[in-house]
Design an enzyme around this catalytic site. Structure first.
Site, PDB file in Angstrom:
ATOM      1  N   LYS A 179      40.497  36.236  44.703  1.00 49.84           N
ATOM      2  CA  LYS A 179      40.734  37.116  43.562  1.00 49.84           C
ATOM      3  C   LYS A 179      39.397  37.677  43.088  1.00 49.84           C
ATOM      4  O   LYS A 179      38.616  36.998  42.431  1.00 49.84           O
ATOM      5  CB  LYS A 179      41.397  36.364  42.402  1.00 49.84           C
ATOM      6  CG  LYS A 179      42.010  37.346  41.409  1.00 49.84           C
ATOM      7  CD  LYS A 179      42.096  36.853  39.992  1.00 49.84           C
ATOM      8  CE  LYS A 179      40.864  37.105  39.196  1.00 49.84           C
ATOM      9  NZ  LYS A 179      40.445  38.504  39.048  1.00 49.84           N
ATOM     10  N   GLY A 232      31.153  32.802  37.952  1.00 47.63           N
ATOM     11  CA  GLY A 232      31.514  33.578  36.767  1.00 47.63           C
ATOM     12  C   GLY A 232      30.950  32.945  35.519  1.00 47.63           C
ATOM     13  O   GLY A 232      29.978  32.195  35.565  1.00 47.63           O
ATOM     14  N   GLY A 237      34.555  28.985  33.796  1.00 51.33           N
ATOM     15  CA  GLY A 237      34.251  27.858  34.677  1.00 51.33           C
ATOM     16  C   GLY A 237      34.747  26.547  34.090  1.00 51.33           C
ATOM     17  O   GLY A 237      35.308  25.701  34.797  1.00 51.33           O
ATOM     18  N   GLU A 254      29.617  28.235  40.088  1.00 51.56           N
ATOM     19  CA  GLU A 254      28.304  28.883  39.921  1.00 51.56           C
ATOM     20  C   GLU A 254      28.394  29.638  38.612  1.00 51.56           C
ATOM     21  O   GLU A 254      29.065  30.664  38.525  1.00 51.56           O
ATOM     22  CB  GLU A 254      28.027  29.852  41.079  1.00 51.56           C
ATOM     23  CG  GLU A 254      28.010  29.207  42.451  1.00 51.56           C
ATOM     24  CD  GLU A 254      26.792  28.363  42.729  1.00 51.56           C
ATOM     25  OE1 GLU A 254      25.918  28.231  41.842  1.00 51.56           O
ATOM     26  OE2 GLU A 254      26.714  27.815  43.835  1.00 51.56           O
ATOM     27  N   CYS A 288      22.976  36.249  37.234  1.00 49.09           N
ATOM     28  CA  CYS A 288      22.979  34.888  36.696  1.00 49.09           C
ATOM     29  C   CYS A 288      21.572  34.306  36.678  1.00 49.09           C
ATOM     30  O   CYS A 288      21.248  33.474  35.860  1.00 49.09           O
ATOM     31  CB  CYS A 288      23.896  34.020  37.536  1.00 49.09           C
ATOM     32  SG  CYS A 288      23.536  34.134  39.286  1.00 49.09           S
ATOM     33  N   GLU A 389      23.324  33.010  27.109  1.00 49.43           N
ATOM     34  CA  GLU A 389      23.217  34.014  28.163  1.00 49.43           C
ATOM     35  C   GLU A 389      23.700  35.365  27.639  1.00 49.43           C
ATOM     36  O   GLU A 389      24.831  35.482  27.170  1.00 49.43           O
ATOM     37  CB  GLU A 389      24.062  33.598  29.370  1.00 49.43           C
ATOM     38  CG  GLU A 389      23.885  34.545  30.526  1.00 49.43           C
ATOM     39  CD  GLU A 389      24.733  34.172  31.724  1.00 49.43           C
ATOM     40  OE1 GLU A 389      25.946  33.954  31.547  1.00 49.43           O
ATOM     41  OE2 GLU A 389      24.186  34.092  32.834  1.00 49.43           O
TER      42      GLU A 389
HETATM   43  P1  NAD Z   1      34.218  35.807  34.136  1.00 48.60           P
HETATM   44  O1  NAD Z   1      34.160  34.340  34.028  1.00 48.60           O
HETATM   45  O2  NAD Z   1      34.759  36.579  32.999  1.00 48.60           O
HETATM   46  O3  NAD Z   1      35.077  36.263  35.386  1.00 48.60           O
HETATM   47  C1  NAD Z   1      34.821  35.780  36.692  1.00 48.60           C
HETATM   48  C2  NAD Z   1      36.104  35.777  37.472  1.00 48.60           C
HETATM   49  O4  NAD Z   1      36.984  34.825  36.881  1.00 48.60           O
HETATM   50  C3  NAD Z   1      36.846  37.108  37.470  1.00 48.60           C
HETATM   51  O5  NAD Z   1      37.413  37.321  38.744  1.00 48.60           O
HETATM   52  C4  NAD Z   1      37.942  36.874  36.451  1.00 48.60           C
HETATM   53  O6  NAD Z   1      39.074  37.667  36.649  1.00 48.60           O
HETATM   54  C5  NAD Z   1      38.259  35.413  36.706  1.00 48.60           C
HETATM   55  N1  NAD Z   1      38.957  34.744  35.614  1.00 48.60           N
HETATM   56  C6  NAD Z   1      38.974  35.062  34.305  1.00 48.60           C
HETATM   57  N2  NAD Z   1      39.769  34.185  33.629  1.00 48.60           N
HETATM   58  C7  NAD Z   1      40.225  33.294  34.535  1.00 48.60           C
HETATM   59  C8  NAD Z   1      41.063  32.149  34.455  1.00 48.60           C
HETATM   60  N3  NAD Z   1      41.602  31.746  33.317  1.00 48.60           N
HETATM   61  N4  NAD Z   1      41.319  31.463  35.578  1.00 48.60           N
HETATM   62  C9  NAD Z   1      40.771  31.847  36.756  1.00 48.60           C
HETATM   63  N5  NAD Z   1      39.984  32.934  36.893  1.00 48.60           N
HETATM   64  C10 NAD Z   1      39.716  33.652  35.800  1.00 48.60           C
HETATM   65  O7  NAD Z   1      32.736  36.247  34.509  1.00 48.60           O
HETATM   66  P2  NAD Z   1      32.192  37.721  34.670  1.00 48.60           P
HETATM   67  O8  NAD Z   1      32.059  38.278  33.291  1.00 48.60           O
HETATM   68  O9  NAD Z   1      32.971  38.473  35.684  1.00 48.60           O
HETATM   69  O10 NAD Z   1      30.771  37.444  35.314  1.00 48.60           O
HETATM   70  C11 NAD Z   1      29.640  37.232  34.573  1.00 48.60           C
HETATM   71  C12 NAD Z   1      29.302  35.760  34.534  1.00 48.60           C
HETATM   72  O11 NAD Z   1      29.143  35.246  35.845  1.00 48.60           O
HETATM   73  C13 NAD Z   1      27.992  35.486  33.846  1.00 48.60           C
HETATM   74  O12 NAD Z   1      28.121  34.429  32.921  1.00 48.60           O
HETATM   75  C14 NAD Z   1      27.065  35.063  34.962  1.00 48.60           C
HETATM   76  O13 NAD Z   1      26.023  34.235  34.621  1.00 48.60           O
HETATM   77  C15 NAD Z   1      27.976  34.448  35.927  1.00 48.60           C
HETATM   78  N6  NAD Z   1      27.408  34.515  37.272  1.00 48.60           N
HETATM   79  C16 NAD Z   1      26.959  33.366  37.852  1.00 48.60           C
HETATM   80  C17 NAD Z   1      26.379  33.408  39.102  1.00 48.60           C
HETATM   81  C18 NAD Z   1      25.886  32.158  39.769  1.00 48.60           C
HETATM   82  O14 NAD Z   1      25.792  32.144  40.967  1.00 48.60           O
HETATM   83  N7  NAD Z   1      25.579  31.107  39.044  1.00 48.60           N
HETATM   84  C19 NAD Z   1      26.287  34.607  39.779  1.00 48.60           C
HETATM   85  C20 NAD Z   1      26.746  35.747  39.163  1.00 48.60           C
HETATM   86  C21 NAD Z   1      27.325  35.684  37.904  1.00 48.60           C
END
Ligand code: NAD
Length: 496
Positions: A179, A232, A237, A254, A288, A389
């Site tokens: 997804k 994410g 997470g 991550e 991130c 963040e």
């Molecule tokens: P997000 O958590 O909003 O979304 C990430 C994914 O999770 C999306 O596909 C979203 O649709 C899905 N999602 C949302 N709610 C969910 C649920 N209840 N159950 C399962 N999946 C769900 O994050 P974002 O805003 O897309 O990304 C930004 C974040 O990602 C930042 O906090 C960033 O630090 C982090 N990030 C981490 C890394 C790493 O490797 N550590 C890399 C890139 C981004």
């Protein structure tokens, strides 16, 4: 390769199909603020179909029955196809998430290496014959795939972060339901067309597009999902971890960061300057590993901040598809609001905004979701802008006195994803990394990643590692097999 020149569909069981919901949503170009494609809005029934297809594919002879070498060859072939389509995929990503074409082209040019590397590892997964301490017994281990992996990715580096999961998971023999983020699904759909061309059996990789709050729980909770691999935000997470715990389901997480880029006065300050700029303004801070806290040693602090502000002021904002652009828009309107809110919070906390701090009003930015490169000084380590963040082009600069002070400030957040050290002192370069609570420490460089190098977070930044040889074991489980060859059977009432 066809781009999303038609309403996007879901890839389930090797076929492109409409969502059962009969609904689609627009995907927006952050530079224009306008829709440029339509993406299928999957519902829970679609998740069910995708997991069933992946489960069936996992047990089918076409996948389960092929040799590890043949599986590896499929991954290598996929890598070649990505390389052949890299220019187009990079353009789609840039248009969909607003990141620079230069950045996305570099990522797409590099992604094939993950498929080549893990394709090569596929037939090097070995069990062991155990020198077992029982007479007449032969015992060995097998490394087996887990089953169906739920892959959930964010919008900031859509295909790179997917590749970090798909390549080891497929090399290990699992199947996938992926997804992508609702804000950056277009490249996943284009990429999805390459699996069949590479020769993967139908159902090995399935793609469901849609909203996390509508289908995320259904995917995580599904009994036939054996593991969730997620990149994410922190809150998502945590939710995934809690739900997975209900079924003792493994996860790789991550998550976010608040990484410190530590500049010592003995460093090559020109390099340090470039490193700090790259840490926070590359990718418009939407990474991130952003070095969102610059810790600068007191004796060079004033001069360094002046140079930093001058450098950042000259960054060229504009169209991410223009190769000359250095800072593009942020990906979503929500993200724009969140960043501007944090800038207000910083000011209210008493930090001094010495650059930027607003939406730019410049012809080259049009109606795009831009934020000026922003620098705060007079930042206390406990302030929210130094602890939370922001995920945007906002830098907090914090002075420090000596190594002890730098380590205390650097380690003083709940995150632990990465850190940078700028120094010419060999003792410091060797000893300081051991004292920093971070999954990656860069010395005299920043934002370097590789398929060969394990990546992941300490503390609240995550669980598990991606890339490097060990990553394949995140998608394997060990089975021990005992074969007794003795002619007699001992006392059945005691442990053997
Ligand atoms: P997000 O958590 O909003 O979304 C990430 C994914 O999770 C999306 O596909 C979203 O649709 C899905 N999602 C949302 N709610 C969910 C649920 N209840 N159950 C399962 N999946 C769900 O994050 P974002 O805003 O897309 O990304 C930004 C974040 O990602 C930042 O906090 C960033 O630090 C982090 N990030 C981490 C890394 C790493 O490797 N550590 C890399 C890139 C981004």
């Amino acid at each position: 390769m066809k781009v999303i020149d038609r309403p996007g569909q879901l890839l389930i069981g090797g076929r492109w199909i409409d969502p059962t919901t009969g609904t689609w949503f627009d995907t927006i170009n952050p530079f224009t603020g306008k829709a440029w494609g339509t993406v299928a809005r999957a519902g829970i029934a679609d998740v069910e179909r995708a997991v069933s297809a992946a489960h069936e594919a996992f047990h089918a002879a076409k996948w389960r029955g092929i040799t590890a070498s043949a599986r590896g060859a499929l991954l290598v072939r996929l890598g070649e196809l990505i390389a052949a389509n890299a220019v187009e995929l990079a353009r789609i990503e840039s248009q969909d998430n607003g990141k620079l074409i230069a950045e996305m082209s570099a990522q797409l040019g590099y992604i094939p290496e993950w498929f080549r590397y893990f394709g090569g590892l596929a037939d090097k997964i070995e069990g062991r014959v155990l020198p077992i301490d029982k007479p007449s017994t032969f015992a060995y281990t097998r490394e087996e795939p887990l089953g169906v992996i739920g892959v959930i990715t964010p919008w900031n580096s859509p295909l790179l972060l997917a590749a970090w999961k798909l390549a080891p998971a497929l090399a290990a023999g699992n199947t996938i339901v992926w997804k992508p983020s609702e804000f950056s699904s277009a490249s996943a759909l284009a990429f999805g067309q390459l699996f069949e061309e590479a020769g993967f059996p139908p159902g090995v990789v399935n793609i469901v597009t849609g909203f996390g709050n509508e289908i995320g729980d259904a995917l995580v909770d599904h009994r036939q999902i054996s593991k969730v691999a997620f990149t994410g935000g922190d809150a998502t997470g945590q939710r995934i971890y809690q739900r997975a715990a209900e079924q003792i389901k493994p996860v790789t997480l991550e998550l976010g960061g608040k990484s410190a880029n530590i500049v010592f006065s003995d460093s090559n300050l020109d390099h340090a300057l470039n490193g700090v700029i790259s840490g926070i303004f590359a990718a418009t801070g939407q990474t991130c590993i952003a070095g969102s806290r610059a810790l600068v040693q007191r004796d060079v602090y004033e001069g360094f901040v002046t140079r930093l502000v001058d450098f950042a002021r000259q960054a060229r904002l504009g169209d991410p598809l223009d190769p000359q652009t250095q800072v593009g828009p942020v990906t979503t309107e929500q993200q724009l609001r969140k960043i501007l809110d944090y800038i207000d919070i910083g000011r209210a906390e008493g930090a001094r905004c010495v650059l930027g701090g607003a939406r730019p009003v410049r012809p080259e930015c049009g109606d795009g979701w831009f934020v000026e490169p922003t620098i705060f000084t007079d930042v206390a380590p406990s302030m929210r802008i130094a602890q939370e963040e922001i995920f945007g082009p906002v830098l907090s600069v914090i002075p420090f006195e000596d190594e002890e002070d730098a380590v205390r400030i650097a380690n003083g957040t709940m995150f632990g994803l990465a850190a940078g050290i700028w120094t010419s002192n060999i003792r410091r370069a060797l000893t300081l990394p051991t004292r920093l609570e971070a999954g990656t420490v860069w010395v005299n460089t920043y934002r370097a990643v590789s398929y060969l190098a394990p990546f992941g977070g300490y503390k609240r930044s995550g669980l598990g590692r991606e890339s490097g040889q060990a990553a394949i074991h995140e998608y394997l489980q060990t089975k021990t097999v005992w074969i007794d060859t003795s002619e007699t059977f001992g006392n059945p009432f005691i442990i053997r």
